[in-house]
Each structure stands twice: as structure tokens, then as C-alpha cells.
Design a protein around this motif. Sequence first.
Motif, PDB file in Angstrom:
ATOM      1  N   ARG A  52       0.842  -1.207   0.000  1.00  0.00           N
ATOM      2  CA  ARG A  52       0.000   0.000   0.000  1.00  0.00           C
ATOM      3  C   ARG A  52       0.872   1.249   0.000  1.00  0.00           C
ATOM      4  N   PHE A  53       1.967   1.237   0.762  1.00  0.00           N
ATOM      5  CA  PHE A  53       2.885   2.381   0.791  1.00  0.00           C
ATOM      6  C   PHE A  53       3.455   2.644  -0.603  1.00  0.00           C
ATOM      7  N   LEU A  54       3.919   1.582  -1.275  1.00  0.00           N
ATOM      8  CA  LEU A  54       4.492   1.748  -2.613  1.00  0.00           C
ATOM      9  C   LEU A  54       3.465   2.312  -3.590  1.00  0.00           C
ATOM     10  N   SER A  55       2.260   1.805  -3.520  1.00  0.00           N
ATOM     11  CA  SER A  55       1.201   2.279  -4.398  1.00  0.00           C
ATOM     12  C   SER A  55       0.857   3.737  -4.112  1.00  0.00           C
ATOM     13  N   THR A  56       0.750   4.090  -2.848  1.00  0.00           N
ATOM     14  CA  THR A  56       0.444   5.467  -2.455  1.00  0.00           C
ATOM     15  C   THR A  56       1.562   6.410  -2.878  1.00  0.00           C
ATOM     16  N   LEU A  57       2.809   6.008  -2.644  1.00  0.00           N
ATOM     17  CA  LEU A  57       3.945   6.834  -3.030  1.00  0.00           C
ATOM     18  C   LEU A  57       3.959   7.050  -4.544  1.00  0.00           C
ATOM     19  N   TYR A  58       3.720   6.006  -5.284  1.00  0.00           N
ATOM     20  CA  TYR A  58       3.676   6.110  -6.750  1.00  0.00           C
ATOM     21  C   TYR A  58       2.590   7.088  -7.186  1.00  0.00           C
ATOM     22  N   ASP A  59       1.394   6.916  -6.648  1.00  0.00           N
ATOM     23  CA  ASP A  59       0.274   7.785  -7.024  1.00  0.00           C
ATOM     24  C   ASP A  59       0.553   9.246  -6.682  1.00  0.00           C
ATOM     25  N   GLU A  60       1.111   9.492  -5.495  1.00  0.00           N
ATOM     26  CA  GLU A  60       1.392  10.870  -5.082  1.00  0.00           C
ATOM     27  C   GLU A  60       2.504  11.491  -5.927  1.00  0.00           C
ATOM     28  N   ALA A  61       3.548  10.716  -6.220  1.00  0.00           N
ATOM     29  CA  ALA A  61       4.641  11.228  -7.052  1.00  0.00           C
ATOM     30  C   ALA A  61       4.142  11.525  -8.460  1.00  0.00           C
ATOM     31  N   LEU A  62       3.288  10.668  -8.965  1.00  0.00           N
ATOM     32  CA  LEU A  62       2.716  10.876 -10.299  1.00  0.00           C
ATOM     33  C   LEU A  62       1.864  12.147 -10.325  1.00  0.00           C
ATOM     34  N   GLU A  63       1.093  12.342  -9.279  1.00  0.00           N
ATOM     35  CA  GLU A  63       0.254  13.541  -9.193  1.00  0.00           C
ATOM     36  C   GLU A  63       1.108  14.809  -9.112  1.00  0.00           C
ATOM     37  N   LEU A  64       2.185  14.772  -8.343  1.00  0.00           N
ATOM     38  CA  LEU A  64       3.030  15.954  -8.164  1.00  0.00           C
ATOM     39  C   LEU A  64       3.946  16.230  -9.355  1.00  0.00           C
ATOM     40  N   ASN A  65       4.407  15.171 -10.025  1.00  0.00           N
ATOM     41  CA  ASN A  65       5.427  15.340 -11.067  1.00  0.00           C
ATOM     42  C   ASN A  65       4.953  15.008 -12.474  1.00  0.00           C
ATOM     43  N   SER A  67       4.909  12.484 -14.122  1.00  0.00           N
ATOM     44  CA  SER A  67       5.486  11.232 -14.610  1.00  0.00           C
ATOM     45  C   SER A  67       6.560  10.757 -13.634  1.00  0.00           C
ATOM     46  N   ILE A  68       6.869   9.476 -13.720  1.00  0.00           N
ATOM     47  CA  ILE A  68       7.932   8.889 -12.902  1.00  0.00           C
ATOM     48  C   ILE A  68       8.819   8.095 -13.847  1.00  0.00           C
ATOM     49  N   SER A  69      10.013   8.596 -14.080  1.00  0.00           N
ATOM     50  CA  SER A  69      10.890   7.951 -15.055  1.00  0.00           C
ATOM     51  C   SER A  69      11.578   6.709 -14.489  1.00  0.00           C
ATOM     52  N   ASN A  70      11.808   6.673 -13.179  1.00  0.00           N
ATOM     53  CA  ASN A  70      12.503   5.540 -12.588  1.00  0.00           C
ATOM     54  C   ASN A  70      12.043   5.369 -11.141  1.00  0.00           C
ATOM     55  N   PHE A  71      11.046   4.522 -10.939  1.00  0.00           N
ATOM     56  CA  PHE A  71      10.466   4.350  -9.609  1.00  0.00           C
ATOM     57  C   PHE A  71      11.462   3.741  -8.624  1.00  0.00           C
ATOM     58  N   SER A  72      12.321   2.849  -9.087  1.00  0.00           N
ATOM     59  CA  SER A  72      13.332   2.269  -8.201  1.00  0.00           C
ATOM     60  C   SER A  72      14.268   3.349  -7.654  1.00  0.00           C
ATOM     61  N   SER A  73      14.650   4.281  -8.499  1.00  0.00           N
ATOM     62  CA  SER A  73      15.500   5.387  -8.042  1.00  0.00           C
ATOM     63  C   SER A  73      14.750   6.277  -7.062  1.00  0.00           C
TER      64      SER A  73
END
Length: 98
Positions: A52-65, A67-73
Amino acid sequence: MCEIYAGQNPERYRPINRSVHIGGHSTSIQLEAAFWVLIDEIAEKQGLSTARFLSTLYDEALELNASISNFSSLLRTSCLIYLMNGDNSQAFRVVAAE
């Protein structure tokens, strides 16, 4: 000079793949074991499962930026931010002790 780094337990930097559901898709994320220790603790401190944390972080980063070019980074640098902010009560001891 670099013994503290060079002499670490190889298990700390062993790559681990985890399958997760992010952004409506199943994917696999590969990170070193030490990063998974930190991510698990960050998630726990947020009151979330790691998935859930990973999914939430992804969604929030996507909303703020947009796009996410490298989620592992993004995850690795999130761990650095966590350590630099001193929010590492449990994880730093675990990672440092290995």
C-alpha cells in the motif's frame, strides 16, 4: 579507508525482486536488501503495508510530477531522505548491524 563499506555483509546488497500492484498494473521492483529493510519500516511508520505504501507513493509522485521515469531510483532516494531526516530509529540499527 573504505573498509566500513567494502567489508559489509554481501547480503545487504543482494538484489531482491518483489511483485507489487502499482498504478493498476502488476510489476516487479528490484532493490538491494538494505533498501527493502528501510522501505518496510517507512511503510510501517506510515501505518501501511509495504504494498500500500508503494502504491500510495507512486500515485502521489505521479500527481506531483506528472510522470515517474525511474520508480526504483525514487525509492532509493526516498530511503536516503528518510535516513537524512533522522526518521530511522529501527531501520538504521538493523541495516548498520548487518
